[in-house]
Design an enzyme around this catalytic site. Sequence first.
Site, PDB file in Angstrom:
ATOM      1  N   CYS A 114       0.988  -1.248   0.046  1.00  0.00           N
ATOM      2  CA  CYS A 114       0.070   0.010  -0.086  1.00  0.00           C
ATOM      3  C   CYS A 114       0.766   1.344   0.004  1.00  0.00           C
ATOM      4  O   CYS A 114       0.113   2.244  -0.393  1.00  0.00           O
ATOM      5  CB  CYS A 114      -0.822  -0.046   1.228  1.00  0.00           C
ATOM      6  SG  CYS A 114      -2.183  -1.324   1.152  1.00  0.00           S
ATOM      7  N   HIS A 251      -3.238   7.394   2.541  1.00  0.00           N
ATOM      8  CA  HIS A 251      -3.502   6.172   2.250  1.00  0.00           C
ATOM      9  C   HIS A 251      -4.960   5.645   2.962  1.00  0.00           C
ATOM     10  O   HIS A 251      -5.019   5.932   4.069  1.00  0.00           O
ATOM     11  CB  HIS A 251      -2.749   5.324   2.392  1.00  0.00           C
ATOM     12  CG  HIS A 251      -3.007   3.795   2.145  1.00  0.00           C
ATOM     13  ND1 HIS A 251      -3.532   3.282   1.133  1.00  0.00           N
ATOM     14  CD2 HIS A 251      -2.934   2.546   3.109  1.00  0.00           C
ATOM     15  CE1 HIS A 251      -3.940   1.933   1.264  1.00  0.00           C
ATOM     16  NE2 HIS A 251      -3.681   1.656   2.436  1.00  0.00           N
ATOM     17  N   ASN A 281     -10.151   0.268   0.429  1.00  0.00           N
ATOM     18  CA  ASN A 281      -8.589   0.312   0.148  1.00  0.00           C
ATOM     19  C   ASN A 281      -8.155  -0.063  -1.077  1.00  0.00           C
ATOM     20  O   ASN A 281      -8.337  -1.251  -1.340  1.00  0.00           O
ATOM     21  CB  ASN A 281      -8.125  -0.516   1.317  1.00  0.00           C
ATOM     22  CG  ASN A 281      -6.409  -0.708   1.517  1.00  0.00           C
ATOM     23  OD1 ASN A 281      -5.742  -0.105   0.650  1.00  0.00           O
ATOM     24  ND2 ASN A 281      -6.064  -1.156   2.619  1.00  0.00           N
TER      25      ASN A 281
END
Length: 324
Positions: A114, A251, A281
């Site tokens: 990520c 994020h 996500n």
Amino acid sequence: MNTISEIHGCGSYLPKNFITNDELAEIIDTSDEWITTRTGIKQRHVAEKSEMTSDLACEAAKNALEDAKIKASDVDLVIVGTTTPDDTFPATAVKVQSRLAIKGGAAFDIQAACSGFIYALSVADNMLRTGQIDTALVVGADTLTKLLDWKDRTTCTLFGDGAGAVVMQGKKINNVKNPSGILSTHLHSDGNLRHILYCENNLAEFNSRRSIKMEGPELFRHAVTNLSSVALEALRVNNLSASDIDWLVPHQANKRIIDRTAKKLKLSDKKIVLTIANHANTSAASIPLALDVAVKDGRIKKGDLLLMDAMGGGLTWGAALVRW
Ligand code: UT7
């Protein structure tokens, strides 16, 4: 004379299909109420079976080039931050290079889960500042839904697919006050924490499909600690304080992680770009997706100070301070 790298344009792309929390609750033991209160997610976009990371990356890249008003033929670096490359090799970045008819230069992927976009941005920033390249196309793209076990409610509710991209160039600055561009980037990792979030690819077992495994609560704790510490590191290096930040573009793993990190920085929630409700996500894509949304809807304006931060499997984490 110093060189700084500047973002000239951004773009993004989401697959057309999306699944709401209520639709998920029809196939697994979960609820809109649980997912919304624990994560902030309401829906996630899901790529078709035949729709690959490179397809999403190319669309986002085209949008970013158009926004930057820069020709694909001027690009001499393509980096794709991704954990879900189309193939083991060659890199997804060379597919993007080829499909956009970019000739020459370098193209490669960065795998930092990520944190992939922040890592890719950092590499491009360094190559631009040293004059090794002139124009970089930096993409964050992932199709993590292809790695999910759709019977595991602890993971399949959390992720979505998407891509975001920026186009960057170096510019010379000479005693310019508050120049626009990347002020600094900060990368960290701790391989001892690999077990908290991973997806095995056991090459010894041909064709064995693996899905994402995660220790959510432990990851949550590390996320809040690491994200606030890397944010403070970025501010300290630039002699800035949290009150100077105009926009946190984080994020988007969990709204509660974002809120707690912002609280540690004493940052008003009015300064947070949140896209998690619609995007979930999207791993390496989440920051450039959020950036594109807030730039296009007019929230992010020229001269604004942006803090981008991310944490993911590895563990990896990092931050970038950007003057827009
Ligand atoms: O992008 C990479 C970085 N990723 C992250 O940073 C993710 C970090 N972690 C998190 O965001 C959160 O830990 C999660 C959203 C993954 C989980 O939230 P939580 O508040 O930490 O829940 P939990 O794992 O402690 O689970 C609480 C309860 C459990 O039930 P019991 O044992 O209390 O009966 C779970 O089984 O919630 C249950 N549960 C669910 N219930 C309904 C877990 N997932 C679900 C679900 N629907 N989808």
